[in-house]
Design an enzyme around this catalytic site. Structure first.
Site, PDB file in Angstrom:
ATOM      1  CG  HIS A 139      -2.050   0.934   1.149  1.00  0.00           C
ATOM      2  ND1 HIS A 139      -1.892   2.303   1.164  1.00  0.00           N
ATOM      3  CD2 HIS A 139      -3.387   0.714   1.018  1.00  0.00           C
ATOM      4  CE1 HIS A 139      -3.070   2.883   1.060  1.00  0.00           C
ATOM      5  NE2 HIS A 139      -3.995   1.942   0.967  1.00  0.00           N
TER       6      HIS A 139
ATOM      7  NE  ARG B 188      -3.141   7.592  -1.668  1.00  0.00           N
ATOM      8  CZ  ARG B 188      -3.073   6.530  -2.447  1.00  0.00           C
ATOM      9  NH1 ARG B 188      -2.819   6.646  -3.732  1.00  0.00           N
ATOM     10  NH2 ARG B 188      -3.284   5.326  -1.940  1.00  0.00           N
TER      11      ARG B 188
END
Length: 534
Positions: free
Chosen positions: A320, A340
């Site tokens: 990740h 994000r």
């Protein structure tokens, strides 16, 4: 404010100074050629020295990471035990190994089929990666979306290596999975009129991410665990399966369990078995930190492989892109992709946003590694280095209060250490997150070994060689339910023969014939964090 180093403070000022020009700026997406070059040069999956070739088993000749090879070709824990298979402690229709989201979904649906179900789990029911998932769950259930578009997104994200029949099932049954969870009581984020709020994720062309703030996995696990309890489905905690049992016809017929507290060995006989043991992050491949729960040590892959089940894409992992790089106390902890999707940008030490924040995870992770290792644009931390995830951009774009409303868990996690993500960017670096490969299954959830089913992160092929955000919570529901239905139906016609562990002895002989004399016991069960001398 946290006690940052002077270098970190100087870099933070550059991040703050560049915000105005970054608001509204369109960050270019990479071309397919640029992505492939980037991955080959910087993604951990492409580091040849990290791999070795398997010498035994059905995947002989395939390459896997050293840490996994040691367990797949390790010494079975039952070899030195005097086990009486006739002393059966549990005799059930469906044995579910694993008490996370996939295991509980499977148990519920097998129960719906009228099967006598038993769930056994290494730690406690709910101690699983499901519980730690934050960002959300994908489903194409909006007017501008469709399973076909979802399929194309996931196929591209998986580098076109997804097993078509599995991916088709995943996307086509996604809307029903959301409805099933909603009906069970999962509290999804909704607008005032009851419409589900959806957002983008990395690699998605539509807003199809359904979430429960940033507690999505915990909320789903809460509901599934309660449903298992409400149905009075028996669960045995702290009892990992250390070996599968077959019958005299070579069909899976149960498992050898070990009581973690007493060391007692228990025999569970079953007409069908479902492996839902999750991932492998706690093996810390290539020395990476991990976002995984404590019990994620690839147990299901190990015992299935020894029983003759084929693995698919076992050489590919997901790192990740945004694991916490600072402070040390939360090193490797997941910083959800939702951060994000809400507007936070990836910014280097010079205050430059160096990539589109919603590229796929493998591309994003590789870009961050390149920025630090090749370009020298990382920021030093206690445990290494990282780059900034500029979280204050979320409030600039979405308005004051967005962070507290949409990602409260992230705000609390950093707030414990005096970092206010509404005002300060956070330092991140890739963390070992997901097992893309695993045990190969057909569309009905069964392996090449009769009566052995698999669901959840232990499955290989659904996501190809890279998974998109939100498709893991989806696959534990779709394939967990699927395995439960199929195993619950299949058990009605199964007659179990004489129980046997001959396959374990046969595998040990194969190891010896290949010149291997392993001493490491497998499965590992729990990670070893004892301090080593020297």
């Amino acid at each position: 404010m946290y006690n940052y180093t002077q270098e970190q403070l100087d870099s933070m000022k550059k991040v703050e100074a560049s915000r105005e020009q970054r608001v509204g700026a369109e960050l270019r997406r990479m071309t397919a050629e640029e992505k492939q070059t980037l991955l080959q040069n910087f993604h951990p999956d492409y580091i040849e020295s990290a791999y070795e070739t398997l010498k035994v088993g059905v995947n002989k000749g395939d390459k896997v990471l050293h840490e996994l090879a040691g367990l797949l070709q390790g010494k079975s824990r039952v070899l030195d035990m005097n086990i009486n298979l006739e002393e059966v402690a549990y005799d059930v229709d469906v044995l579910v190994i694993g008490g996370g989201g996939a295991g509980c979904s499977a148990a519920i649906e097998a129960d719906n089929k009228g099967a006598n179900v038993l769930v056994v789990t290494k730690l406690r029911v709910g101690d699983a990666n499901t519980m730690m998932a934050e960002g959300g769950i994908q489903a194409a259930d909006k007017p501008n979306d469709s399973p076909a578009i979802h399929y194309i997104d996931a196929l591209g994200g998986g580098h076109y290596a997804n097993k078509p029949e599995l991916l088709s099932k995943l996307v086509c049954e996604a809307p029903e999975a959301i409805q099933w969870l909603n009906d069970l009581g999962v509290m999804f984020d909704k607008a005032e009129d009851g419409t589900m709020i959806t957002t983008h994720g990395g690699g998605t062309s539509r807003k199809r991410m359904h979430a429960c703030r940033d507690y999505s996995g915990a909320e789903i696990m809460r509901v599934l665990r309660d449903e298992v309890a409400n149905r009075n489905i028996p669960v045995i905690d702290f009892a990992p399966a250390i070996e599968l049992i077959k019958d005299d016809e070579g069909k899976v017929a149960g498992a050898v369990l070990m009581n973690l507290e007493t060391g007692e060995i228990l025999i569970a006989k079953a007409k069908t078995v479902i492996i839902a043991t999750g991932g492998a992050g706690r093996l810390h491949y290539q020395g990476f930190p991990t976002s995984n729960h404590y019990g994620a040590t690839a147990d299901g892959l190990v015992i299935a492989y020894r029983a003759g089940a084929k693995l698919l894409y076992a050489d590919t992992l997901q790192y990740h892109p945004t694991g916490a790089a600072f402070p040390t106390q939360i090193f490797g902890a997941l910083v959800t992709e939702k951060v994000r999707s809400l507007g936070a940008q990836l910014v280097n030490k010079e205050g430059v946003a160096f990539m589109n924040p919603l590229e796929t995870r493998d591309v994003s992770a590789s870009s961050i590694i390149r920025e630090c290792k090749e370009r020298g644009n990382g920021i030093k931390t206690t445990d290494g280095e990282g780059i900034w995830l500029d979280t204050p951009m979320i409030e600039i774009i979405g308005g004051e209060g967005t962070i507290e409303k949409r990602i409260p868990a992230m705000m609390r996690m950093f707030g414990k250490y005096g970092i206010d993500i509404r005002k300060e960017p956070i330092l991140i670096y890739p963390t070992l997150h997901y097992q893309n490969g695993g045990i190969e299954i057909s569309a009905n959830g069964m392996t090449n070994v009769e009566n052995l089913y698999v669901a959840g992160e232990a499955v290989g092929g659904i996501h190809g060689r890279n998974r998109l955000m939100g498709n893991s919570l989806l696959d534990i529901i779709v394939f967990g339910r699927n395995a439960g239905k199929e195993a619950g139906e299949k058990c009605k016609t199964v007659k179990v023969g004489k129980l046997s562990l001959n396959h374990v002895n046969d595998f040990a002989k194969e190891l010896k014939d290949a010149g291997l004399n392993p001493t490491e016991l497998s499965p590992r069960i729990l990670p070893d964090y004892t301090k080593k001398e020297g």
